[in-house]
Write a protein that holds these residues in place. Structure first.
Motif, PDB file in Angstrom:
ATOM      1  N   THR A  22      21.243 -23.859 -22.128  1.00  0.00           N
ATOM      2  CA  THR A  22      21.218 -25.139 -22.490  1.00  0.00           C
ATOM      3  C   THR A  22      20.596 -25.634 -23.940  1.00  0.00           C
ATOM      4  O   THR A  22      19.583 -24.855 -24.252  1.00  0.00           O
ATOM      5  CB  THR A  22      20.306 -25.987 -21.461  1.00  0.00           C
ATOM      6  OG1 THR A  22      20.686 -25.668 -19.958  1.00  0.00           O
ATOM      7  CG2 THR A  22      20.127 -27.648 -21.419  1.00  0.00           C
ATOM      8  N   PRO A  26      23.063 -33.790 -27.729  1.00  0.00           N
ATOM      9  CA  PRO A  26      24.005 -34.704 -26.808  1.00  0.00           C
ATOM     10  C   PRO A  26      25.373 -34.039 -26.563  1.00  0.00           C
ATOM     11  O   PRO A  26      25.864 -33.369 -27.586  1.00  0.00           O
ATOM     12  CB  PRO A  26      24.042 -35.962 -27.480  1.00  0.00           C
ATOM     13  CG  PRO A  26      22.963 -35.802 -28.507  1.00  0.00           C
ATOM     14  CD  PRO A  26      22.549 -34.583 -28.798  1.00  0.00           C
ATOM     15  N   ALA A  54      26.924 -32.561 -19.916  1.00  0.00           N
ATOM     16  CA  ALA A  54      25.803 -33.191 -20.328  1.00  0.00           C
ATOM     17  C   ALA A  54      24.813 -32.932 -19.209  1.00  0.00           C
ATOM     18  O   ALA A  54      25.128 -32.856 -17.863  1.00  0.00           O
ATOM     19  CB  ALA A  54      26.213 -34.809 -20.421  1.00  0.00           C
ATOM     20  N   ILE A  55      23.738 -32.786 -19.654  1.00  0.00           N
ATOM     21  CA  ILE A  55      22.567 -32.853 -18.745  1.00  0.00           C
ATOM     22  C   ILE A  55      21.688 -33.938 -18.998  1.00  0.00           C
ATOM     23  O   ILE A  55      20.608 -33.807 -20.039  1.00  0.00           O
ATOM     24  CB  ILE A  55      21.776 -31.729 -18.439  1.00  0.00           C
ATOM     25  CG1 ILE A  55      22.718 -30.431 -18.235  1.00  0.00           C
ATOM     26  CG2 ILE A  55      20.518 -31.732 -17.652  1.00  0.00           C
ATOM     27  CD1 ILE A  55      21.974 -29.081 -18.041  1.00  0.00           C
ATOM     28  N   GLY A  56      22.079 -35.390 -18.664  1.00  0.00           N
ATOM     29  CA  GLY A  56      21.139 -36.305 -19.076  1.00  0.00           C
ATOM     30  C   GLY A  56      21.876 -36.989 -20.467  1.00  0.00           C
ATOM     31  O   GLY A  56      22.892 -36.507 -20.774  1.00  0.00           O
ATOM     32  N   ALA A  57      20.997 -37.617 -21.217  1.00  0.00           N
ATOM     33  CA  ALA A  57      21.628 -38.023 -22.564  1.00  0.00           C
ATOM     34  C   ALA A  57      21.633 -37.283 -23.661  1.00  0.00           C
ATOM     35  O   ALA A  57      22.174 -37.295 -24.591  1.00  0.00           O
ATOM     36  CB  ALA A  57      20.992 -39.586 -22.652  1.00  0.00           C
ATOM     37  N   ASP A  58      20.418 -36.227 -23.612  1.00  0.00           N
ATOM     38  CA  ASP A  58      20.271 -35.555 -24.651  1.00  0.00           C
ATOM     39  C   ASP A  58      20.320 -33.945 -24.721  1.00  0.00           C
ATOM     40  O   ASP A  58      19.884 -33.251 -25.699  1.00  0.00           O
ATOM     41  CB  ASP A  58      18.673 -36.248 -25.178  1.00  0.00           C
ATOM     42  CG  ASP A  58      18.680 -37.250 -25.511  1.00  0.00           C
ATOM     43  OD1 ASP A  58      19.475 -37.745 -26.253  1.00  0.00           O
ATOM     44  OD2 ASP A  58      17.546 -37.853 -25.050  1.00  0.00           O
ATOM     45  N   PHE A  59      20.816 -33.574 -23.474  1.00  0.00           N
ATOM     46  CA  PHE A  59      20.995 -32.116 -23.432  1.00  0.00           C
ATOM     47  C   PHE A  59      22.384 -31.733 -22.965  1.00  0.00           C
ATOM     48  O   PHE A  59      22.939 -32.562 -22.093  1.00  0.00           O
ATOM     49  CB  PHE A  59      19.885 -31.673 -22.288  1.00  0.00           C
ATOM     50  CG  PHE A  59      18.553 -31.807 -22.528  1.00  0.00           C
ATOM     51  CD1 PHE A  59      17.923 -30.713 -23.486  1.00  0.00           C
ATOM     52  CD2 PHE A  59      17.685 -32.870 -22.573  1.00  0.00           C
ATOM     53  CE1 PHE A  59      16.456 -30.775 -23.656  1.00  0.00           C
ATOM     54  CE2 PHE A  59      16.585 -33.268 -22.810  1.00  0.00           C
ATOM     55  CZ  PHE A  59      15.799 -32.222 -23.313  1.00  0.00           C
ATOM     56  N   THR A  60      22.751 -30.702 -23.197  1.00  0.00           N
ATOM     57  CA  THR A  60      24.141 -30.040 -22.820  1.00  0.00           C
ATOM     58  C   THR A  60      23.915 -28.511 -22.425  1.00  0.00           C
ATOM     59  O   THR A  60      23.206 -27.733 -23.003  1.00  0.00           O
ATOM     60  CB  THR A  60      24.983 -30.113 -23.854  1.00  0.00           C
ATOM     61  OG1 THR A  60      24.993 -31.315 -24.437  1.00  0.00           O
ATOM     62  CG2 THR A  60      26.526 -29.425 -23.389  1.00  0.00           C
TER      63      THR A  60
END
Length: 247
Positions: A22, A26, A54-60
């Protein structure tokens, strides 16, 4: 067995590997590019980002597939290999009865602030793990499960009160090497309190390396996937070895 090997993907020796990680980026094309760059720096070349989401708005989250040029030298691999036979419950009971003529006492728990009892319960509780019943099932074992968040002084006190032959500690919480620090503290406390008369000290958890036993000050370290039968068989082996050494 060959000495030198490479990862296998589509064809023998093609070096193909798959990894996941991870990044705090974004989701989008730039994130995929960042993942590919990281994979290249890890030695995966060419690298393909085969999955991202996506994991939430700020993680991939990414899954990357590609080829590495590294070769494994099996002669340089260092592991702890089991030096004792795996015994059935009936064999464990019969052998312990002959060796001790009493029940072998095992005290276990999670030390420090660790509240994750899944591991210690899998080994100690009768329900067991991986189709094997836990140590409570063994007729010639007396099991005292202290549960979670046991302080080291309390563990030492109970072990002495129960006249424990073996102490099993489980550590799942590993942030800032808590599992290492807690286990070293436990081993030092038993050495100070009981010296050479201390019980067998056994540590287990998913982040432990079995090669760490010496540096941790314990007799044995069990890692991920250990079953109750392996632990019971080790206890028999350790008791036999101690008896033979004292003879």
């Amino acid at each position: 067995m060959k000495r030198h090997v490479r990862p296998y993907g589509d064809t023998t020796g093609d070096g193909m590997v798959q990894t996941s990680f991870t990044l705090p980026v974004p989701f989008g094309p730039k994130a995929d590019g960042a993942a590919q760059q990281l994979a290249n720096k890890m030695g995966i070349d060419p690298a393909m980002v085969v999955h991202s989401h996506a994991i939430g708005a700020d993680f991939t989250f990414f899954v990357v597939y590609g080829s590495v040029g590294h070769i494994v030298d099996l002669d340089e691999v260092r592991v702890v290999e089991r030096e004792y036979p795996l015994l059935s419950p009936s064999e464990v009971n019969t052998t312990l009865k002959k060796l001790l003529r009493r029940k072998l006492v095992v005290v276990g728990g999670c030390i420090g602030t660790d509240a994750h009892t899944v591991g210690i319960d899998a080994i100690l509780n009768i329900k067991g793990f991986a189709g094997e019943k836990g140590l409570e099932y063994y007729r010639e074992l007396k099991v005292v499960n202290l549960g979670a968040q046991v302080s080291v002084p309390e563990l030492v006190r109970r072990a002495r009160a129960e006249k424990a032959d073996a102490v099993l500690v489980s550590q799942v919480v590993t942030q800032r090497d808590a599992h290492v620090l807690n286990t070293r503290e436990m081993a030092a406390a038993f050495r100070e309190a009981m010296g050479d008369r201390r019980p067998l000290l056994i540590a287990g958890g998913p982040r432990f390396d079995p090669l760490m036993a010496g540096e941790l000050g314990v007799d044995r370290v069990f890692g991920r996937g250990t079953t109750p039968g392996e632990v019971a068989s080790y206890l028999v082996h350790a008791v036999q070895t101690k008896k033979e050494g004292a003879a």
